[in-house]
Design an enzyme around this catalytic site. Structure first.
Site, PDB file in Angstrom:
ATOM      1  N   LYS A   1       0.816  -1.219   0.000  1.00 32.88           N
ATOM      2  CA  LYS A   1       0.000   0.000   0.000  1.00 32.88           C
ATOM      3  C   LYS A   1       0.852   1.272   0.000  1.00 32.88           C
ATOM      4  O   LYS A   1       0.389   2.322  -0.436  1.00 32.88           O
ATOM      5  CB  LYS A   1      -0.967  -0.029   1.173  1.00 32.88           C
ATOM      6  CG  LYS A   1      -1.996  -1.142   1.005  1.00 32.88           C
ATOM      7  CD  LYS A   1      -3.048  -1.173   2.072  1.00 32.88           C
ATOM      8  CE  LYS A   1      -4.168  -2.131   1.741  1.00 32.88           C
ATOM      9  NZ  LYS A   1      -3.785  -3.568   1.837  1.00 32.88           N
TER      10      LYS A   1
HETATM   11  C1  LIG Z   1      -4.450  -4.636   1.166  1.00 29.68           C
HETATM   12  C2  LIG Z   1      -3.734  -5.925   1.058  1.00 29.68           C
HETATM   13  C3  LIG Z   1      -4.125  -6.931   0.149  1.00 29.68           C
HETATM   14  C4  LIG Z   1      -5.370  -6.808  -0.710  1.00 29.68           C
HETATM   15  O1  LIG Z   1      -5.230  -5.860  -1.736  1.00 29.68           O
HETATM   16  P1  LIG Z   1      -6.516  -5.296  -2.506  1.00 29.68           P
HETATM   17  O2  LIG Z   1      -6.014  -4.220  -3.392  1.00 29.68           O
HETATM   18  O3  LIG Z   1      -7.436  -4.786  -1.434  1.00 29.68           O
HETATM   19  O4  LIG Z   1      -7.118  -6.438  -3.266  1.00 29.68           O
HETATM   20  C5  LIG Z   1      -3.355  -8.089   0.058  1.00 29.68           C
HETATM   21  N1  LIG Z   1      -2.260  -8.256   0.843  1.00 29.68           N
HETATM   22  C6  LIG Z   1      -1.858  -7.332   1.724  1.00 29.68           C
HETATM   23  C7  LIG Z   1      -0.659  -7.592   2.562  1.00 29.68           C
HETATM   24  C8  LIG Z   1      -2.564  -6.120   1.866  1.00 29.68           C
HETATM   25  O5  LIG Z   1      -2.153  -5.193   2.750  1.00 29.68           O
END
Ligand SMILES: *Cc1c(COP(=O)(O)O)cnc(C)c1O
Length: 470
Positions: free
Chosen positions: A113
């Site tokens: 993120k």
């Molecule tokens: C947010 C997250 C996901 C999921 O990603 P999306 O874009 O919501 O599908 C998967 N793995 C981790 C470690 C995350 O922080």
């Protein structure tokens, strides 16, 4: 570039407007009116470029006139030149002849993120300064989003952030990544309640005239188009390393809210040759059923060792339904309203046909997740986090299914650093992953947060009393 809502009736906005708005006023999500297309020659020209240069090229058509080229270059250089601990920003690691990992966790909070939220923080600052406005971000988090959002805006003079987390229900690493950030614009609120309570408070604030009358509220969840745009970049960057655009690549994506994998779909629409996008889910597999059977029905959420994928409803899936199904906003509005009432809907024929060639989906339960962690460790000495392991397990299922040409590289997106989930990793492979040195003395630093009762009024009054009005 103009942005339109998936539900067809919100005003069209430019990139700046869509970034600051988050959700569209008709309840839909913003998407570009048209996908920019890159020819194979234009993609080939990006070979050998640094990450920030690929970022500028990919984002430029989406940003349109909202940033000058010089502004876009400056932001990309700052974010992708300074905030990531690996010179390649998102390096590839080879596991065996066919499987690769794309490490997306070299940012400040050790999850993918950061790639988008570091960018979003800079975009907010640029646009707010130009408008001479301030923005108050109110969010709820069960872990990764909150810390990455806080790090994305910490120290900003134009943005204030209030992040609600359920007290005692996020991991120590995740909480400390939020509460040890010392900046006057960061407010951590520990709510006596569940994540759902925290999220309900946030939703209610967006509809509370006492709040919206004095504060300019903003959102940082993955409905924000600018976040998805920033994620498109690493599909291009990694494909170029593996021989793209002259070779097709498959990607396996650990999926929750469908943001990350939708970015892969966007890359494909822009002309990047992608063989397959694997939507990898844990046992909360509403998306697998939707993709394989056309049945999108929400049940209860079962907690797993991959909490960032424990979702009931994937907000970004609406974007795929809209685009793959022929971009009929009125029809999507009707379909989504029906879903909100009944918690179930059938995909249309057009939607199923529109996603059938590119998407596959597999799920992994806890044993399969552990086995994928063990395999990565045995095959190449790699310690991977459980979310990444769900992706790798799905990638292996696709190979076992004989449904992919053995010469196509399969890249699993490594969405978190293993040290974020040390207990699950240790149970699977017998090694406790250490936090990388760059996160510093996370467990020695002082924490700052305010404890609040579970009442909505307590959270609202805290925000009103502590936000600087516009
Ligand atoms: C947010 C997250 C996901 C999921 O990603 P999306 O874009 O919501 O599908 C998967 N793995 C981790 C470690 C995350 O922080």
């Amino acid at each position: 570039m103009e942005y339109i809502s998936t539900r067809g009736s919100a005003p069209t906005l430019d990139f700046e407007g869509a970034t600051l708005a988050g959700l569209a006023s008709d309840g839909g999500l913003y998407l570009p009116r048209k996908w920019p297309r890159f020819s194979a020659a234009e993609i080939r020209d990006l070979r050998g470029c640094e990450y920030w240069e690929v970022a500028v090229a990919v984002m430029k058509p989406f940003v349109g006139k909202s940033l000058t080229e010089a502004e876009l270059i400056e932001i990309c250089q700052q974010v992708y030149g300074k905030e990531f601990s690996h010179a390649a920003v998102t390096p590839l690691v080879q596991l065996d002849g066919q499987h690769w990992l794309l490490e997306l966790f070299h940012g400040p909070t050790l999850a993918f993120k950061d790639v988008a939220l570091q960018m979003l923080g800079r975009l907010f600052d640029t646009f707010l300064k130009r408008r001479d406005e301030r923005l108050t971000i109110v969010g709820a988090t069960s872990g990764d989003t909150g810390s990455a959002a806080i790090r994305g805006v910490a120290g900003s003079e134009r943005v204030e952030i209030f992040m609600l987390h359920p007290q005692g229900k996020v991991s120590d690493v995740q909480r400390r990544q939020m509460t040890t950030v010392r900046a006057p614009n960061v407010h951590n609120l520990a709510i006596d309640g569940s994540f759902d309570d925290a999220q309900a408070h946030v939703k209610r604030m967006f509809g509370d005239a006492d709040v919206t009358g004095t504060l300019n509220l903003g959102a940082v969840n993955s409905i924000n188009w600018a976040r998805l745009m920033a994620q498109v970049v690493y599909y291009f960057y990694s494909a170029l390393q593996l021989g793209g655009p002259d070779r097709k690549i498959a990607y396996s994506v650990p999926t929750g809210n469908f943001g990350d994998v939708f970015a892969g779909y966007v890359a494909s629409r822009m002309g990047l040759p992608i063989e397959t996008l694997v939507v990898a889910t844990n046992i909360n597999d509403i998306l697998r059923r939707a993709i394989n059977e056309g049945d999108y029905s929400a049940g209860g959420v079962t907690p797993t060792i991959t909490p960032s994928m424990d979702i009931q409803v994937s907000s970004n899936f609406e974007r795929l339904l809209f685009d793959a199904g022929g971009r009929d906003g009125a029809a999507i509005a009707q379909q989504m309203h029906g879903f909100e009432k009944a918690k179930t809907m059938a995909l249309t024929n057009a939607q199923r046909v529109g996603m059938k060639d590119l998407f596959r989906s597999f799920r992994a339960d806890q044993d399969q997740t552990a086995r994928a962690m063990q395999w990565a460790h045995a095959a190449s000495g790699q310690i991977i986090d459980p979310h990444t392991a769900v992706g790798l397990s799905a990638a292996q299922d696709m190979v076992a299914d004989d449904s992919i040409d053995p010469t196509v590289p399969i890249v699993t997106l490594a969405t978190a650093h293993p040290a974020k989930f040390p207990d699950a990793v240790e149970r699977a492979v017998g090694v406790r992953p250490a936090l990388p040195q760059r996160v510093g003395d996370l467990f020695g630093r002082e924490e700052h947060f305010t404890e609040l009762s579970g009442d909505y009024e307590a959270a609202r009054d805290f925000v009103l009393q502590n936000a600087s009005a516009d």
